[in-house]
Design an enzyme around this catalytic site. Structure first.
Site, PDB file in Angstrom:
ATOM      1  N   SER A  55       0.746  -1.140   0.175  1.00 13.05           N
ATOM      2  CA  SER A  55      -0.063   0.057   0.099  1.00 13.05           C
ATOM      3  C   SER A  55       0.807   1.346   0.167  1.00 13.05           C
ATOM      4  O   SER A  55       0.279   2.425  -0.047  1.00 13.05           O
ATOM      5  CB  SER A  55      -0.896   0.285   1.218  1.00 13.05           C
ATOM      6  OG  SER A  55      -1.897  -0.850   0.948  1.00 13.05           O
TER       7      SER A  55
ATOM      8  N   LYS B 217      -0.126   3.719  -2.620  1.00 10.94           N
ATOM      9  CA  LYS B 217      -1.138   4.743  -2.619  1.00 10.94           C
ATOM     10  C   LYS B 217      -0.508   6.067  -2.548  1.00 10.94           C
ATOM     11  O   LYS B 217      -1.020   7.168  -2.628  1.00 10.94           O
ATOM     12  CB  LYS B 217      -2.145   4.286  -1.514  1.00 10.94           C
ATOM     13  CG  LYS B 217      -2.875   3.144  -1.674  1.00 10.94           C
ATOM     14  CD  LYS B 217      -3.800   2.962  -0.483  1.00 10.94           C
ATOM     15  CE  LYS B 217      -4.785   1.888  -0.678  1.00 10.94           C
ATOM     16  NZ  LYS B 217      -4.191   0.527  -0.197  1.00 10.94           N
TER      17      LYS B 217
ATOM     18  N   SER C 260      -6.412   3.159   4.248  1.00 10.00           N
ATOM     19  CA  SER C 260      -5.617   2.544   3.178  1.00 10.00           C
ATOM     20  C   SER C 260      -6.779   1.625   2.255  1.00 10.00           C
ATOM     21  O   SER C 260      -6.825   0.606   1.817  1.00 10.00           O
ATOM     22  CB  SER C 260      -4.832   1.542   3.679  1.00 10.00           C
ATOM     23  OG  SER C 260      -3.698   1.297   2.686  1.00 10.00           O
TER      24      SER C 260
END
Length: 296
Positions: A71, A74, A131
């Site tokens: 993640s 992101k 997230s």
């Protein structure tokens, strides 16, 4: 003779330190190496600490080795969203539609249904704090037309920023064998977010937010744990281990710390704290550091 009281503990510590310093001045013995416990096997671990003010590298291990970003991906999704905001292509009130593809993403997610929308401000918070994979994909589709086209935009932006070893295949960081990066590249991205979008960087310090009447909590436990930590992003997939990019900004020092491949979030956070303390200590500047990996 009167009974002599033992020295208080703190005085005994200073006495021992004074003796060691005196002996050190009389010999040429090299000080012992510092030992740093690493909460990961060597094939997964990568780390780097950069002084964001000077660009000086303060610590690195495997920082140019290929790793899965999870993640941390992101961060680039948000970089492109912040760019669109700055360019006026959307506002924080703009409604982003959630497609079937976005809604179908596995957790962690906000659990939207097809046809629902989310405003840009809430989307940023959902990506930073929760997230949320569904929201990241919705943002990618909105900005790129499709998630594949957005991933190509992400990779192109990475090259512009000097992230020479990063390739993106999706907006979320969910598993994809072609989605690779390095600890060094993630440090570059962390510094770029801080430098390019100071007016938006406050989002990365948020640990919860309200959405549709409920409190959504995050899981970046470095926030509030170490004075001076003001972001940025955590990440985990099974193939990557526990990753994090952390920004430290206090007392005139600004550090970017990247740790990848840890065996647990708790151990990762302990390691980040140790790296921050090491990087802020003048005594460690010329000290060799010996690593003790998790499997050793």
């Amino acid at each position: 003779m009167p009974h002599q009281r033992p020295l208080p503990l703190i005085q005994r510590v200073f006495a021992v330190l004074s003796l060691l310093l005196l002996l050190g001045g009389c010999t040429t013995v090299t000080p012992p190496d510092a030992v740093l416990a690493v909460p990961a096997p060597p094939q997964k671990y990568a780390a780097i600490v950069v002084d964001a003010g000077t660009g000086k590298q303060l610590f690195e291990v495997n920082s140019t080795a290929q790793r899965y970003p999870a993640s941390l991906t992101k961060m680039m999704t948000l970089y492109l969203l912040f760019e669109a905001l700055d360019a006026g292509r959307l506002t924080k009130e703009t409604q982003i539609p959630v497609s079937d593809h976005a809604a179908s993403q596995p957790p962690t997610k906000m659990r939207f249904r097809r046809g629902e929308t989310i405003d840009v401000d809430s989307a940023i918070r959902a990506i930073v704090v929760k997230s949320a994979n569904d929201v990241a994909v919705a943002v990618g589709e909105y900005l790129g037309g499709s998630e594949d086209q957005f991933a190509a935009m992400m990779t192109s932006k990475a090259r512009q920023l000097g992230m020479t070893s990063t390739s993106f295949r999706n907006a979320s960081g969910l598993p994809d064998n072609g989605q690779m990066t390095t600890a060094r590249d993630m440090a570059v991205l962390g510094m770029a977010l801080h430098r390019r979008f100071p007016q938006q960087f406050h989002y990365f310090s948020e640990s919860d937010f309200m959405f549709r009447g409920r409190l959504v909590r995050g899981h970046n436990d470095m926030l509030g744990r170490v004075h001076g930590v003001d972001g940025i992003k955590t990440g985990y997939i099974r193939a990557s281990g526990f990753n994090i990019v952390t920004s430290y900004n206090a007392d005139g020092r600004n550090l970017i710390v990247v740790v990848m491949g840890a065996d647990s979030a708790r151990q990762r956070n302990d390691h980040v704290e140790a790296l921050i303390q090491r990087s802020l200590s003048p005594a460690m500047a010329d000290t060799k550091t010996r690593l003790m990996f998790a499997e050793q």
